[in-house]
Design an enzyme around this catalytic site. Sequence first.
Site, short mmCIF file in Angstrom:
data_model
loop_
_atom_site.label_atom_id
_atom_site.label_comp_id
_atom_site.label_asym_id
_atom_site.label_seq_id
_atom_site.Cartn_x
_atom_site.Cartn_y
_atom_site.Cartn_z
CG ASN A 81 -2.13 1.15 1.32
OD1 ASN A 81 -1.59 1.51 1.10
ND2 ASN A 81 -3.23 1.01 1.45
CD GLU A 126 -4.58 -6.44 -1.83
OE1 GLU A 126 -5.77 -6.39 0.09
OE2 GLU A 126 -4.89 -5.08 -1.65
#
Length: 143
Positions: free
Chosen positions: A37, A50
């Site tokens: 992130n 992701e």
Amino acid sequence: MLETALAEARAGLAEGGIPVGAALFAADGTLLGRGRNRRVQDDDPSMHAETAAFRAAGRQRDYRSTIMVTTLSPCLYCSGLVRQFNIGALVVGDAVTFGGGHAWLAHHGVAVTVLDDPRCIEMMASFVAEQPELWNEDIGVTE
């Protein structure tokens, strides 16, 4: 596989970001892409772990046989990415701190494994306790 995602989460935390890491693997365990992130570091609300791992993997002809490994259950945005590209398996390090979208993905045919790894849980729980404003800034709802 979780070790790769954990290393990314730790790197993100060291950079002053949200400690979530992810990695995308081929069915044979080959690492395709990894990321963390970086929404704080890059001032980019779309740069979730992701998403970063998916982008780093580059274009694949078929995602059904790939495995997304993440330190935290994916939010709705990242769950949508898994579903959109038909990623076949998801490994979740922590579904305690944040429920995320893993149950929704399982309902839609993704093979989900929840590890509830103590290292992932401790890292995220500590972060949420120490920086609730940053955590709440964009986590959204899971329903």
